[in-house]
Design a protein around this motif. Structure first.
Motif, PDB file in Angstrom:
ATOM      1  N   GLY A 136       0.789  -1.226   0.000  1.00  0.00           N
ATOM      2  CA  GLY A 136       0.000   0.000   0.000  1.00  0.00           C
ATOM      3  C   GLY A 136       0.816   1.268   0.000  1.00  0.00           C
ATOM      4  N   GLY A 137       2.163   1.144  -0.087  1.00  0.00           N
ATOM      5  CA  GLY A 137       3.019   2.324  -0.079  1.00  0.00           C
ATOM      6  C   GLY A 137       3.771   2.467   1.229  1.00  0.00           C
ATOM      7  N   VAL A 138       4.599   3.497   1.307  1.00  0.00           N
ATOM      8  CA  VAL A 138       5.432   3.672   2.494  1.00  0.00           C
ATOM      9  C   VAL A 138       5.593   5.158   2.808  1.00  0.00           C
ATOM     10  CG1 VAL A 138       7.603   3.653   1.177  1.00  0.00           C
ATOM     11  CG2 VAL A 138       7.629   3.019   3.586  1.00  0.00           C
ATOM     12  N   THR A 139       5.581   5.464   4.097  1.00  0.00           N
ATOM     13  CA  THR A 139       5.858   6.816   4.579  1.00  0.00           C
ATOM     14  C   THR A 139       7.054   6.760   5.522  1.00  0.00           C
ATOM     15  OG1 THR A 139       4.404   6.642   6.513  1.00  0.00           O
ATOM     16  CG2 THR A 139       3.415   7.435   4.465  1.00  0.00           C
ATOM     17  N   HIS A 140       7.605   7.923   5.834  1.00  0.00           N
ATOM     18  CA  HIS A 140       8.665   8.052   6.835  1.00  0.00           C
ATOM     19  C   HIS A 140       8.293   9.234   7.732  1.00  0.00           C
ATOM     20  CE1 HIS A 140      10.632   5.775   3.639  1.00  0.00           C
ATOM     21  NE2 HIS A 140      11.470   5.326   4.548  1.00  0.00           N
ATOM     22  N   LEU A 141       7.963   8.943   8.975  1.00  0.00           N
ATOM     23  CA  LEU A 141       7.504   9.979   9.903  1.00  0.00           C
ATOM     24  C   LEU A 141       8.498  10.155  11.041  1.00  0.00           C
ATOM     25  CD1 LEU A 141       3.664   9.243  10.141  1.00  0.00           C
ATOM     26  CD2 LEU A 141       4.876  10.772   8.563  1.00  0.00           C
ATOM     27  N   ASP A 142       8.402  11.305  11.685  1.00  0.00           N
ATOM     28  CA  ASP A 142       9.317  11.647  12.767  1.00  0.00           C
ATOM     29  C   ASP A 142       9.225  10.622  13.894  1.00  0.00           C
ATOM     30  OD1 ASP A 142      11.051  13.938  14.012  1.00  0.00           O
ATOM     31  OD2 ASP A 142       9.610  13.357  15.560  1.00  0.00           O
ATOM     32  N   GLY A 143      10.367  10.058  14.262  1.00  0.00           N
ATOM     33  CA  GLY A 143      10.386   9.039  15.293  1.00  0.00           C
ATOM     34  C   GLY A 143       9.922   9.549  16.644  1.00  0.00           C
ATOM     35  N   GLY A 144      10.267  10.787  16.959  1.00  0.00           N
ATOM     36  CA  GLY A 144       9.825  11.356  18.225  1.00  0.00           C
ATOM     37  C   GLY A 144       8.314  11.451  18.305  1.00  0.00           C
ATOM     38  N   ALA A 145       7.680  11.857  17.197  1.00  0.00           N
ATOM     39  CA  ALA A 145       6.217  11.933  17.178  1.00  0.00           C
ATOM     40  C   ALA A 145       5.597  10.548  17.300  1.00  0.00           C
ATOM     41  CB  ALA A 145       5.743  12.613  15.903  1.00  0.00           C
ATOM     42  N   MET A 146       6.247   9.557  16.704  1.00  0.00           N
ATOM     43  CA  MET A 146       5.696   8.197  16.728  1.00  0.00           C
ATOM     44  C   MET A 146       5.842   7.524  18.091  1.00  0.00           C
ATOM     45  SD  MET A 146       4.114   7.377  13.986  1.00  0.00           S
ATOM     46  CE  MET A 146       3.964   5.620  14.311  1.00  0.00           C
ATOM     47  N   PHE A 147       6.739   8.031  18.932  1.00  0.00           N
ATOM     48  CA  PHE A 147       6.920   7.428  20.259  1.00  0.00           C
ATOM     49  C   PHE A 147       6.619   8.395  21.395  1.00  0.00           C
ATOM     50  CE2 PHE A 147       9.268   4.519  17.522  1.00  0.00           C
ATOM     51  CZ  PHE A 147       8.865   3.294  18.017  1.00  0.00           C
ATOM     52  N   GLY A 148       6.092   9.557  21.066  1.00  0.00           N
ATOM     53  CA  GLY A 148       5.618  10.471  22.098  1.00  0.00           C
ATOM     54  C   GLY A 148       6.693  10.874  23.079  1.00  0.00           C
ATOM     55  N   VAL A 149       6.421  10.690  24.370  1.00  0.00           N
ATOM     56  CA  VAL A 149       7.337  11.156  25.414  1.00  0.00           C
ATOM     57  C   VAL A 149       8.468  10.164  25.698  1.00  0.00           C
ATOM     58  CG1 VAL A 149       5.528  12.521  26.512  1.00  0.00           C
ATOM     59  CG2 VAL A 149       5.919  10.162  27.274  1.00  0.00           C
ATOM     60  N   VAL A 150       8.488   9.040  24.996  1.00  0.00           N
ATOM     61  CA  VAL A 150       9.557   8.058  25.214  1.00  0.00           C
ATOM     62  C   VAL A 150      10.873   8.621  24.676  1.00  0.00           C
ATOM     63  CG1 VAL A 150      10.342   5.711  24.760  1.00  0.00           C
ATOM     64  CG2 VAL A 150       7.890   6.191  24.966  1.00  0.00           C
ATOM     65  N   PRO A 151      11.944   8.650  25.471  1.00  0.00           N
ATOM     66  CA  PRO A 151      13.217   9.211  25.005  1.00  0.00           C
ATOM     67  C   PRO A 151      13.798   8.420  23.829  1.00  0.00           C
ATOM     68  CG  PRO A 151      13.195   8.988  27.400  1.00  0.00           C
ATOM     69  CD  PRO A 151      11.998   8.259  26.892  1.00  0.00           C
ATOM     70  N   ILE A 154      -8.415  -4.932   5.320  1.00  0.00           N
ATOM     71  CA  ILE A 154      -8.230  -4.018   6.457  1.00  0.00           C
ATOM     72  C   ILE A 154      -7.370  -2.868   5.960  1.00  0.00           C
ATOM     73  CG2 ILE A 154      -7.329  -3.706   8.779  1.00  0.00           C
ATOM     74  CD1 ILE A 154      -7.724  -6.630   9.328  1.00  0.00           C
ATOM     75  N   GLU A 155      -7.943  -1.674   5.910  1.00  0.00           N
ATOM     76  CA  GLU A 155      -7.295  -0.440   5.427  1.00  0.00           C
ATOM     77  C   GLU A 155      -7.057  -0.498   3.913  1.00  0.00           C
ATOM     78  OE1 GLU A 155      -7.797   0.895   8.108  1.00  0.00           O
ATOM     79  OE2 GLU A 155      -6.488   0.344   9.766  1.00  0.00           O
ATOM     80  N   THR A 156      -6.545   0.616   3.349  1.00  0.00           N
ATOM     81  CA  THR A 156      -6.463   0.700   1.887  1.00  0.00           C
ATOM     82  C   THR A 156      -5.159   1.275   1.354  1.00  0.00           C
ATOM     83  OG1 THR A 156      -7.445   2.934   1.762  1.00  0.00           O
ATOM     84  CG2 THR A 156      -8.973   1.046   1.773  1.00  0.00           C
ATOM     85  N   GLY A 157      -4.198   1.637   2.215  1.00  0.00           N
ATOM     86  CA  GLY A 157      -2.949   2.197   1.721  1.00  0.00           C
ATOM     87  C   GLY A 157      -3.046   3.683   1.423  1.00  0.00           C
ATOM     88  N   ILE A 158      -1.959   4.246   0.861  1.00  0.00           N
ATOM     89  CA  ILE A 158      -1.927   5.702   0.615  1.00  0.00           C
ATOM     90  C   ILE A 158      -2.337   6.072  -0.801  1.00  0.00           C
ATOM     91  CG2 ILE A 158      -0.251   6.223   2.415  1.00  0.00           C
ATOM     92  CD1 ILE A 158       1.895   6.348   0.229  1.00  0.00           C
ATOM     93  N   TYR A 184       5.440  13.928   4.435  1.00  0.00           N
ATOM     94  CA  TYR A 184       5.118  12.618   5.008  1.00  0.00           C
ATOM     95  C   TYR A 184       6.140  11.546   4.626  1.00  0.00           C
ATOM     96  CZ  TYR A 184       0.610  14.769   6.078  1.00  0.00           C
ATOM     97  OH  TYR A 184      -0.377  15.596   6.561  1.00  0.00           O
ATOM     98  N   GLY A 185       7.208  11.953   3.974  1.00  0.00           N
ATOM     99  CA  GLY A 185       8.273  11.015   3.657  1.00  0.00           C
ATOM    100  C   GLY A 185       7.828   9.871   2.767  1.00  0.00           C
ATOM    101  N   VAL A 186       6.950  10.168   1.807  1.00  0.00           N
ATOM    102  CA  VAL A 186       6.441   9.128   0.909  1.00  0.00           C
ATOM    103  C   VAL A 186       7.499   8.823  -0.152  1.00  0.00           C
ATOM    104  CG1 VAL A 186       4.678   8.512  -0.788  1.00  0.00           C
ATOM    105  CG2 VAL A 186       4.048   9.774   1.290  1.00  0.00           C
ATOM    106  N   THR A 187       7.976   7.612  -0.176  1.00  0.00           N
ATOM    107  CA  THR A 187       8.968   7.197  -1.174  1.00  0.00           C
ATOM    108  C   THR A 187       8.412   6.143  -2.121  1.00  0.00           C
ATOM    109  OG1 THR A 187       9.867   5.575   0.385  1.00  0.00           O
ATOM    110  CG2 THR A 187      10.928   7.743   0.314  1.00  0.00           C
ATOM    111  N   GLU A 188       7.206   5.675  -1.848  1.00  0.00           N
ATOM    112  CA  GLU A 188       6.577   4.653  -2.691  1.00  0.00           C
ATOM    113  C   GLU A 188       5.071   4.753  -2.524  1.00  0.00           C
ATOM    114  OE1 GLU A 188       6.431  -0.250  -2.963  1.00  0.00           O
ATOM    115  OE2 GLU A 188       7.849   0.756  -1.623  1.00  0.00           O
ATOM    116  N   GLU A 189       4.346   4.815  -3.647  1.00  0.00           N
ATOM    117  CA  GLU A 189       2.891   4.861  -3.584  1.00  0.00           C
ATOM    118  C   GLU A 189       2.324   3.442  -3.673  1.00  0.00           C
ATOM    119  OE1 GLU A 189       1.235   9.041  -4.937  1.00  0.00           O
ATOM    120  OE2 GLU A 189       2.053   7.965  -6.662  1.00  0.00           O
ATOM    121  N   SER A 190       1.004   3.370  -3.616  1.00  0.00           N
ATOM    122  CA  SER A 190       0.330   2.087  -3.539  1.00  0.00           C
ATOM    123  C   SER A 190       0.430   1.278  -4.836  1.00  0.00           C
ATOM    124  CB  SER A 190      -1.151   2.310  -3.204  1.00  0.00           C
ATOM    125  OG  SER A 190      -1.853   1.099  -3.239  1.00  0.00           O
ATOM    126  N   SER A 191       0.524  -0.034  -4.673  1.00  0.00           N
ATOM    127  CA  SER A 191       0.374  -0.948  -5.809  1.00  0.00           C
ATOM    128  C   SER A 191      -0.604  -2.069  -5.434  1.00  0.00           C
ATOM    129  CB  SER A 191       1.727  -1.522  -6.234  1.00  0.00           C
ATOM    130  OG  SER A 191       2.372  -2.171  -5.161  1.00  0.00           O
TER     131      SER A 191
END
Length: 281
Positions: A16-31, A65-69, A82-89
């Motif tokens: 369904g494709g791939v994104t690359h998101l900020d690791g800090g945002a993805m783990f919240g308050v975890v150092p 379950i879900e549909t991809g980007i 959103y760090g999209v390097t590959e769209e859906s196939s």
């Protein structure tokens, strides 16, 4: 394509494709020194996140379950952000399985954020149409209401381009719904107000699809929740309820976003006892 068969239920992961998101945002308050030991991070502090729908086949039905980007649903600025390097196939994956989008009987949407819902519609010439024209689209009533009337925070993730073409196909539920014998969609809240999980019960085994309450294997700790979560305490409460139960029962946990694992079984101590790895190029 990776698969997992449990009794009469077969799961297949589509691309369904791939994104690359900020690791800090993805783990919240975890150092970072803690979460970066569990999940790789690049030089931009981004983590790789797949958006790969799961095809469930049971009793002759095809359920996603879900549909991809999707394809061409984002401009260059959004792809960069959103760090999209590959769209859906997804359509070509279905073709490999001798299926087409018209063969999809149902689409389960755990929630309607752009990275889950962009694949619901596609461009035909200059018009958006339903990607899966014969499918019932299942989501919670709360989620749908926010999708079509987003607030000041959620307007950036609920896009009209992802619902206007499919609104006639939508079937809503409140607390939970059994969409097929042994397959339930259960409203949890947390990540979004209308967020849901999928629970599959097949003979003596279970599958928990925690969606964005546990987007990757590294989020299996109840307190490791996303900065993106609208209701983080609800996310924590739901994880406390479902994850220890799943570990004790040796259920399969499946993933939509994880770039390394498709599914994992943990024991009650959090040790991996079985797994389905994603094949990486």
């Amino acid at each position: 394509m990776e698969t997992l068969s449990v009794g009469q239920t077969k799961l297949t992961w589509l691309n369904g494709g791939v994104t690359h998101l900020d690791g800090g945002a993805m783990f919240g308050v975890v150092p970072k020194p803690l979460w970066s030991k569990k999940y790789p991070v690049n030089e931009k502090n981004q983590i790789e996140l797949r958006t790969d729908p799961i095809l469930i086949q049971k009793h002759g039905l095809n359920i996603l379950i879900e549909t991809g980007i999707g394809i061409n649903k984002m401009n260059d600025k959004l792809k960069r952000n959103y760090g999209v390097t590959e769209e859906s196939s997804v359509e070509s994956c279905l073709k490999e399985l001798n299926l087409s989008p018209a063969h999809i009987d149902m689409v389960i949407m755990t929630h309607m954020h752009y990275d889950h819902a962009c694949g619901l519609s596609k461009w035909e010439k200059d018009q958006l149409v339903s990607t899966f024209p014969n499918a019932k689209i299942i989501t919670s009533k709360v989620e749908w209401e926010e999708m079509i009337n987003p607030n000041i925070r959620s307007v950036n993730t609920y896009w009209k381009e992802n619902w206007q073409a499919i609104e006639g196909q939508v079937e809503l539920f409140e607390d939970e719904i059994e969409v097929l014998q042994g397959i339930k969609v259960i409203h949890t809240g947390g990540h979004s107000d209308g967020h849901s999980i999928v629970v599959i019960h097949e003979e003596d085994e279970k599958i928990f699809h925690m969606a964005d309450l546990m987007p990757t294997h590294a989020h299996n700790k109840p307190l490791w929740v996303l900065a993106y979560d609208d209701y983080p305490m609800t996310s924590i409460e739901q994880k406390i309820h479902w994850i220890p139960k799943g570990m004790k029962g040796r259920v399969w946990f499946t993933f939509y976003h994880d770039a390394y694992y498709r599914a994992i079984k943990w024991d009650e101590n959090g040790e991996v006892v079985d797994k389905v790895l994603r094949k990486r190029n």
